[in-house]
Enzyme design. Structure first.
Site, PDB file in Angstrom:
ATOM      1  N   HIS A  43       0.826  -1.208   0.000  1.00 45.52           N
ATOM      2  CA  HIS A  43       0.000   0.000   0.000  1.00 45.52           C
ATOM      3  C   HIS A  43       0.860   1.258   0.000  1.00 45.52           C
ATOM      4  CE1 HIS A  43      -3.014   2.788   2.120  1.00 45.52           C
ATOM      5  NE2 HIS A  43      -3.527   2.516   0.940  1.00 45.52           N
ATOM      6  N   GLU A  70       1.002  -0.576  -4.984  1.00 47.49           N
ATOM      7  CA  GLU A  70      -0.188   0.263  -5.089  1.00 47.49           C
ATOM      8  C   GLU A  70       0.254   1.705  -5.221  1.00 47.49           C
ATOM      9  OE1 GLU A  70      -3.678   2.635  -3.548  1.00 47.49           O
ATOM     10  OE2 GLU A  70      -1.682   2.469  -2.673  1.00 47.49           O
ATOM     11  N   ASP A  72      -0.957   5.792  -6.092  1.00 43.46           N
ATOM     12  CA  ASP A  72      -2.024   6.789  -6.208  1.00 43.46           C
ATOM     13  C   ASP A  72      -1.602   7.866  -7.206  1.00 43.46           C
ATOM     14  OD1 ASP A  72      -3.619   5.664  -4.052  1.00 43.46           O
ATOM     15  OD2 ASP A  72      -2.090   6.462  -2.703  1.00 43.46           O
ATOM     16  N   HIS A  85      -0.938  10.886  -2.715  1.00 42.72           N
ATOM     17  CA  HIS A  85      -2.229  10.417  -2.217  1.00 42.72           C
ATOM     18  C   HIS A  85      -3.281  11.516  -2.112  1.00 42.72           C
ATOM     19  CE1 HIS A  85      -5.277   9.245   0.793  1.00 42.72           C
ATOM     20  NE2 HIS A  85      -5.182   8.067   0.195  1.00 42.72           N
ATOM     21  N   GLU A 144      -4.372   3.614  -8.441  1.00 44.48           N
ATOM     22  CA  GLU A 144      -5.642   4.215  -8.030  1.00 44.48           C
ATOM     23  C   GLU A 144      -5.744   5.633  -8.562  1.00 44.48           C
ATOM     24  OE1 GLU A 144      -8.360   5.563  -4.186  1.00 44.48           O
ATOM     25  OE2 GLU A 144      -6.580   4.319  -3.838  1.00 44.48           O
TER      26      GLU A 144
END
Length: 274
Positions: A43, A70, A72, A85, A144
Site C-alpha cells: 500500500h 499500489e 495513487d 495520495h 488508483e
C-alpha cells in the site's frame, strides 16, 4: 451415439456462454487470472516503514516481498501524472495547497520525506513514468485514480501512458487500475479494455450494484472492515475477483489468506505469509 452428440452440443453451449460472460472483461495477462492467492500488494509502497508513495517506499515494499505496488495518481497543472495520495500537499510534503495548482517541475522541488523521518529528506514526489521505469521489471502495479472529478480526462491520460509499456518485452507484470469512482472506471475500461479495472468500496453494496459493476470490472476491493465470506461469495458470483484494503493486523491478514481472497493490500508487506 445420441447421448454423445448431445454432450458435444452441451459443451459447445457452455463454452459460448463462458465467452459471453468474459467478453467484456480484461484479457490482459491471463496468467494472473489463475495465479496463487492472494497477491501481496504494498500500500503506497511500504507505508508502514517509509514515507508513502515515494521511491524509498516502493523499494522497501519489494525488499519485504510485495508482488504488486499500489500507486495513487493525480494530474499536475501541466497535465503530468504524478504519484501522491492527497489532493493537497500539506500533509506529506513541504508544499502547500492543491497539487493541481503546480506544474510537475514545481512539485519535484518539494520535500516528500522529512515529514516521516529526517533520513528521508531527499525523497521527492515521483512522476508515474518514473515509477514505471524504475520498478517495471520487478513488480506489478495497482494504480488508483484519486478524485477523478478534479481532473477531467485523467483516464485518457493514464491510458496514453500505459500504452507505452503494455505489451513490451520488459513489462510482463500485471497492471490494474481502480478507483472509488465507478463511472471513472467505466470510462477507463472503454478506453483500455485490455487492462483489468476494479472499484473500491467502504460500505455495504447490494446485488443490483454488483451486477452493474461486473459489466466492466474484473475485481471489487472492499475495505477490510466490511469484507466477510458472505460478501466474498456475492462478489465472486458476479464473476469478479476479491481484493481488500488496508490490512495492517497480522491476525486479520491470516484470516483473509485462509479465505483465499485474490489480493491483500497492506502498509506492511512483511506481514504477508511466505
Amino acid at each position: 451415439m445420441v447421448i454423445g452428440f448431445f454432450l458435444i452440443i452441451l459443451m459447445i453451449v457452455l463454452f459460448l456462454f463462458a465467452l459471453k460472460l468474459n467478453g467484456s472483461k480484461s484479457v490482459y495477462q491471463e496468467n494472473f487470472n489463475i495465479q496463487h492467492s492472494p497477491l501481496k500488494i504494498g500500500h503506497r509502497g511500504a507505508a508502514g516503514h517509509c514515507p508513502e508513495n515515494t521511491v524509498a517506499s516502493y523499494k522497501k515494499a519489494l525488499e519485504l516481498g510485495a508482488e504488486v505496488l499500489e500507486v495513487d495518481i493525480h494530474l499536475s497543472k501541466d497535465d503530468v501524472l504524478v504519484v501522491h495520495h492527497d489532493p493537497t500537499l500539506d500533509r506529506t510534503t513541504s508544499g502547500k495547497g492543491r497539487l493541481r495548482d503546480y506544474t510537475a517541475a514545481e512539485l519535484k522541488e518539494f520535500d516528500a520525506g522529512s515529514w516521516y523521518h529526517s533520513r528521508f529528506k531527499n525523497e521527492r514526489i515521483p512522476l508515474l513514468s518514473e515509477v514505471f521505469e524504475r520498478f517495471r521489471t520487478e513488480a506489478g502495479f495497482l494504480i488508483e485514480i484519486k478524485h477523478p472529478s478534479l481532473y477531467p480526462g485523467i483516464e485518457a491520460k493514464l491510458a496514453e501512458e500505459l500504452r507505452k509499456y503494455i505489451g513490451s518485452a520488459s513489462f510482463n507484470n500485471p497492471i490494474m487500475v481502480h478507483s472509488f469512482d465507478a463511472d471513472s472506471m467505466r470510462r477507463f475500461h472503454l478506453l483500455m479494455p485490455e487492462v483489468q479495472v476494479g472499484v473500491l468500496i467502504k460500505r455495504r453494496i447490494n446485488d443490483e450494484a454488483l451486477k452493474e459493476i461486473a459489466k466492466f470490472a474484473s475485481f471489487l476491493n472492499p475495505k477490510q472492515t466490511i469484507l466477510d465470506s458472505k460478501l466474498q461469495l456475492r462478489i465472486q458470483k458476479h464473476g469478479m475477483k476479491v481484493y481488500t484494503w488496508t490490512v495492517n493486523n497480522k491476525k486479520r491478514m491470516r484470516m483473509f489468506e485462509k479465505m483465499k481472497v485474490d489480493g491483500i493490500i497492506s502498509d506492511f508487506p512483511d506481514y504477508f505469509s511466505d
